[in-house]
Design an enzyme around this catalytic site. Sequence first.
Site, PDB file in Angstrom:
ATOM      1  N   TYR A   1     -13.368 -18.444  -4.687  1.00 37.33           N
ATOM      2  CA  TYR A   1     -13.092 -18.544  -6.129  1.00 37.33           C
ATOM      3  C   TYR A   1     -11.986 -19.561  -6.404  1.00 37.33           C
ATOM      4  CZ  TYR A   1     -15.627 -14.170  -7.153  1.00 37.33           C
ATOM      5  OH  TYR A   1     -16.583 -13.200  -7.312  1.00 37.33           O
TER       6      TYR A   1
ATOM      7  N   ARG B   1      17.145  10.437 -11.164  1.00 38.54           N
ATOM      8  CA  ARG B   1      15.709  10.575 -11.437  1.00 38.54           C
ATOM      9  C   ARG B   1      15.417  11.954 -12.014  1.00 38.54           C
ATOM     10  NH1 ARG B   1      11.651   9.094  -6.536  1.00 38.54           N
ATOM     11  NH2 ARG B   1      12.509  11.003  -5.655  1.00 38.54           N
TER      12      ARG B   1
ATOM     13  N   HIS C   1      18.447  14.091  -3.503  1.00 41.29           N
ATOM     14  CA  HIS C   1      17.793  12.904  -2.942  1.00 41.29           C
ATOM     15  C   HIS C   1      18.784  11.754  -2.916  1.00 41.29           C
ATOM     16  CE1 HIS C   1      14.383  10.821  -1.442  1.00 41.29           C
ATOM     17  NE2 HIS C   1      14.181  10.057  -2.497  1.00 41.29           N
TER      18      HIS C   1
ATOM     19  N   ARG D   1      14.123  15.611   5.762  1.00 39.69           N
ATOM     20  CA  ARG D   1      12.876  15.381   5.011  1.00 39.69           C
ATOM     21  C   ARG D   1      12.353  13.958   5.217  1.00 39.69           C
ATOM     22  NH1 ARG D   1      15.818  16.967   0.264  1.00 39.69           N
ATOM     23  NH2 ARG D   1      15.419  14.859  -0.490  1.00 39.69           N
TER      24      ARG D   1
ATOM     25  N   LYS E   1       2.988  13.415   0.919  1.00 31.83           N
ATOM     26  CA  LYS E   1       2.484  13.059  -0.423  1.00 31.83           C
ATOM     27  C   LYS E   1       1.727  11.744  -0.335  1.00 31.83           C
ATOM     28  CE  LYS E   1       7.096  11.249  -1.310  1.00 31.83           C
ATOM     29  NZ  LYS E   1       7.377  10.207  -2.255  1.00 31.83           N
TER      30      LYS E   1
ATOM     31  N   CYS F   1     -11.054 -12.075  -2.171  1.00 29.22           N
ATOM     32  CA  CYS F   1     -11.940 -11.542  -3.216  1.00 29.22           C
ATOM     33  C   CYS F   1     -11.783 -10.018  -3.261  1.00 29.22           C
ATOM     34  CB  CYS F   1     -13.396 -11.869  -2.918  1.00 29.22           C
ATOM     35  SG  CYS F   1     -13.719 -13.573  -2.479  1.00 29.22           S
ATOM     36  N   MET F   2     -12.540  -9.367  -4.139  1.00 35.99           N
ATOM     37  CA  MET F   2     -12.450  -7.903  -4.230  1.00 35.99           C
ATOM     38  C   MET F   2     -12.872  -7.244  -2.916  1.00 35.99           C
ATOM     39  SD  MET F   2     -14.316  -5.269  -6.866  1.00 35.99           S
ATOM     40  CE  MET F   2     -13.606  -5.936  -8.345  1.00 35.99           C
ATOM     41  N   ASP F   3     -13.945  -7.777  -2.305  1.00 29.74           N
ATOM     42  CA  ASP F   3     -14.535  -7.107  -1.136  1.00 29.74           C
ATOM     43  C   ASP F   3     -14.622  -7.985   0.103  1.00 29.74           C
ATOM     44  OD1 ASP F   3     -15.414  -5.034  -3.082  1.00 29.74           O
ATOM     45  OD2 ASP F   3     -16.736  -6.654  -3.713  1.00 29.74           O
TER      46      ASP F   3
HETATM   47  C1  LIG Z   1      12.574  14.117  -2.568  1.00 25.75           C
HETATM   48  C2  LIG Z   1      12.103  13.277  -1.430  1.00 25.75           C
HETATM   49  N1  LIG Z   1      12.466  13.598  -0.169  1.00 25.75           N
HETATM   50  C3  LIG Z   1      12.079  12.881   0.898  1.00 25.75           C
HETATM   51  C4  LIG Z   1      11.282  11.754   0.748  1.00 25.75           C
HETATM   52  C5  LIG Z   1      10.917  10.934   1.953  1.00 25.75           C
HETATM   53  O1  LIG Z   1      11.509   9.660   1.836  1.00 25.75           O
HETATM   54  P1  LIG Z   1      11.336   8.545   2.962  1.00 25.75           P
HETATM   55  O2  LIG Z   1       9.903   8.184   2.980  1.00 25.75           O
HETATM   56  O3  LIG Z   1      12.200   7.417   2.515  1.00 25.75           O
HETATM   57  O4  LIG Z   1      11.776   9.163   4.235  1.00 25.75           O
HETATM   58  C6  LIG Z   1      10.893  11.381  -0.533  1.00 25.75           C
HETATM   59  C7  LIG Z   1      10.080  10.181  -0.716  1.00 25.75           C
HETATM   60  O5  LIG Z   1      10.145   9.471  -1.665  1.00 25.75           O
HETATM   61  C8  LIG Z   1      11.309  12.158  -1.654  1.00 25.75           C
HETATM   62  O6  LIG Z   1      10.952  11.830  -2.903  1.00 25.75           O
END
Ligand SMILES: Cc1ncc(COP(=O)(O)O)c(C=O)c1O
Length: 375
Positions: free
Chosen positions: A266, A137, A166, A222, A38, A313-315
């Site tokens: 700046y 959550r 989680h 995961r 993600k 700065c920005m850039d």
């Molecule tokens: C549901 C879930 N599983 C696994 C992960 C992976 O977590 P991490 O990057 O701490 O290994 C995340 C990340 O936020 C998550 O939301």
Amino acid sequence: MSLLYATHARIHLGNVRDNLRAIRAAVGPSRKVLIAVKANGYGHGAVEVSRMAEASGTAEWLGVATVPEGVQLREAGLRLPILKLGPTFPWEMQAAVEAGVTLAVCSSEEADAAAEAARAAGRPASVHLKVDTGMGRVGVTQEEAPALALRLSALPGVELGGVFTHLPVSDAADPAWTREQISRFRAAAEAVQEAAGRRLLVHCANSGAVLAHESSWLDMVRPGIMIYGFRPDAETPATIPLKPGMSLLTRVSFLKRVAAGTSIGYGRTWIAPRDTFIATIPAGYADGFNRLFSNRGRVLIGGKSYLLVGRVCMDQSMVDLGPETDVAVGDEVVLLGRSGEAEIRCEEWAEKLGTITYEVTCQVSPRVTRVFDPY
Ligand SMILES: Cc1ncc(COP(=O)(O)O)c(C=O)c1O
């Protein structure tokens, strides 16, 4: 290397692959590995990281946060199963089902919406049931989970394939709370499987748990941050060797000698205390080079460390090279990564910025070209 924008992130795909192999060596060949890709692979390039994992056989699942992230992976030709880790609005579901993205079902309303999306898409909706065992959550409670499993099993077009939760403190030094949470989740997963009448893919281990809680590994792990080379917290045991997935580089764009008393940038927040050389680099907060580095950050040029002076700065940003220098316009500047024997690690940024490594790599902006190492 000639890039139209000198500021670029080198993505060390070989290191990410080695991290995945190290995870596999730890958890064993029979468990599946879902990699969290993600947020554009925590800034590392979701498509390229996923392609590497698929081609090298180092992951079995991909994890995304949004429907467009899943669709992007499918459009790029990825075939691995994809799990969307959080809840999905009803109007997003059909697109997810059509793309073959597995949904995390967190409520009975979502279950019904998944069945409706399956009908509209003309293909089954694959789902995993999400239980909240302490993250606070999303997800159903442990008590509600078996009823949701029953409902999902009865809905036409819905294929319940997994159950997950989680862990909020798996990265902490004290393992007690997470140990207890894992055993509660195992009991909840048993009850869910009993209600569903069959074995499901049971999973809960994020990076902290992969590193510190073997009892959490179950059917699938995961990991996210650790595949990119970082531990989730300095407290988390370093049980698996990890290599950094990203370096951030640019080049000197301008060089000048200034007299003592000259102000830089700046707000005139830095006044040269002596005659000195100042290098300008084309990297600023719009690249993810945080403004909090103003008068506090450092960069590496030719294996040596130099302080940032004046405001970011920005850039662009400015660097004090000292009264004598052999640095020239065009020289490589390391913002993050190695230069000779010297190194600036993501953890150093995180500490200076009062944040976590996750945010550091996620904030490397889309303007910064990603250059992918072969693997
Ligand atoms: C549901 C879930 N599983 C696994 C992960 C992976 O977590 P991490 O990057 O701490 O290994 C995340 C990340 O936020 C998550 O939301």
